[in-house]
Design a protein around this motif. Structure first.
Motif, short mmCIF file in Angstrom:
data_model
loop_
_atom_site.label_atom_id
_atom_site.label_comp_id
_atom_site.label_asym_id
_atom_site.label_seq_id
_atom_site.Cartn_x
_atom_site.Cartn_y
_atom_site.Cartn_z
N ILE A 1 0.85 -1.19 0.00
CA ILE A 1 0.00 0.00 0.00
C ILE A 1 0.88 1.24 0.00
O ILE A 1 1.89 1.29 0.70
CB ILE A 1 -0.91 0.01 1.23
N GLY B 1 0.69 5.53 0.29
CA GLY B 1 -0.13 6.69 0.61
C GLY B 1 -1.08 6.44 1.76
O GLY B 1 -0.95 5.49 2.53
N THR C 1 -10.60 3.26 0.44
CA THR C 1 -9.81 3.29 -0.79
C THR C 1 -8.34 3.40 -0.43
O THR C 1 -7.95 4.27 0.34
CB THR C 1 -10.23 4.47 -1.69
N TYR D 1 -4.16 2.73 -2.25
CA TYR D 1 -3.45 2.66 -3.54
C TYR D 1 -2.51 1.46 -3.52
O TYR D 1 -1.62 1.37 -2.66
CB TYR D 1 -2.68 3.96 -3.79
N ASP D 2 -2.71 0.54 -4.45
CA ASP D 2 -1.88 -0.66 -4.58
C ASP D 2 -0.63 -0.31 -5.38
O ASP D 2 -0.71 0.06 -6.55
CB ASP D 2 -2.69 -1.76 -5.28
N LYS D 3 0.56 -0.43 -4.74
CA LYS D 3 1.82 -0.08 -5.40
C LYS D 3 2.16 -1.03 -6.54
O LYS D 3 2.70 -0.62 -7.56
CB LYS D 3 2.98 -0.08 -4.39
N LYS E 1 -0.39 -0.47 -9.33
CA LYS E 1 -0.42 0.97 -9.62
C LYS E 1 -1.84 1.47 -9.92
O LYS E 1 -2.08 2.15 -10.91
CB LYS E 1 0.52 1.29 -10.78
N GLU E 2 -2.75 1.09 -9.04
CA GLU E 2 -4.14 1.52 -9.18
C GLU E 2 -4.81 1.55 -7.81
O GLU E 2 -4.40 0.83 -6.89
CB GLU E 2 -4.93 0.61 -10.12
N PRO E 3 -5.85 2.36 -7.66
CA PRO E 3 -6.57 2.39 -6.37
C PRO E 3 -7.44 1.14 -6.20
O PRO E 3 -7.97 0.60 -7.18
CB PRO E 3 -7.43 3.65 -6.45
N THR F 1 -10.73 -0.31 -3.91
CA THR F 1 -11.83 0.11 -3.06
C THR F 1 -12.52 -1.09 -2.44
O THR F 1 -12.83 -2.05 -3.15
CB THR F 1 -12.85 0.93 -3.87
#
Length: 161
Positions: free
Chosen positions: A52, A54, A93, A95-97, A100-102, A104
């Motif tokens: 994760i 952020g 929500t 952010y998956d590193k 590279k997408e959020p 939810t």
């Protein structure tokens, strides 16, 4: 009408005085209301990803009475015991590193209520409803491994309308 015109001219609310006319509206009359606070100190939400980046964003929806849980029992004249379970939905929500997408996740918290309310006698064509309004916020959030642990506070107003 002259009095209203004087008010408009005195306070310069508009370049020209408005024409005042009666309007008909339909609205619920509140016969009783109860304001309470609820807290869920450790709601665990499992995350589908481990990497994760952020902050964790939590958005709350409007609370509602869970279908089939509302029970109204008369206590004495003009008063009743009201029991129900209410639910507050929310989405988390992150952010998956790796992808590279959020991501939810939807979940909810539930709270039981057992209160006494003013419920006056009424003719048969008149019916009362129990409604709630909620305001929720995250008091604390913590990421532990692949889980988010949330402390959630909810203000709830129960109304007899």
């Amino acid at each position: 009408m002259e009095f209203e015109r004087d008010l408009f001219e005195k306070h310069h609310c508009a370049p020209e005085p408005y024409e005042l006319r009666p309007e008909c509206i339909l609205t619920d009359k509140v016969f009783d209301a109860c304001f309470q606070r609820e807290c869920e100190p450790s709601k665990v939400v499992d995350l589908p990803c481990k990497s994760i980046m952020g902050d964790v964003n939590v958005v709350y929806g409007a609370g509602f009475i869970v279908d089939g849980t509302l029970d109204i029992s008369p206590l004495r004249e003009n008063f009743a015991r009201v029991r129900f379970v209410f639910r507050v939905p929310f989405t988390v929500t992150v952010y998956d590193k790796e992808k590279k997408e959020p991501v939810t996740i939807s979940d909810y918290v539930e709270f039981p209520k057992d209160i006494e309310v003013f419920l006056p006698q009424a003719p048969s064509e008149f019916s009362f409803r129990i409604v709630i309004e909620t305001r929720s916020e995250t008091l604390n959030k913590q990421i532990v491994g692949d889980q988010v642990i949330l402390a959630i506070g909810v203000f709830v107003v129960v109304k007899v309308v």
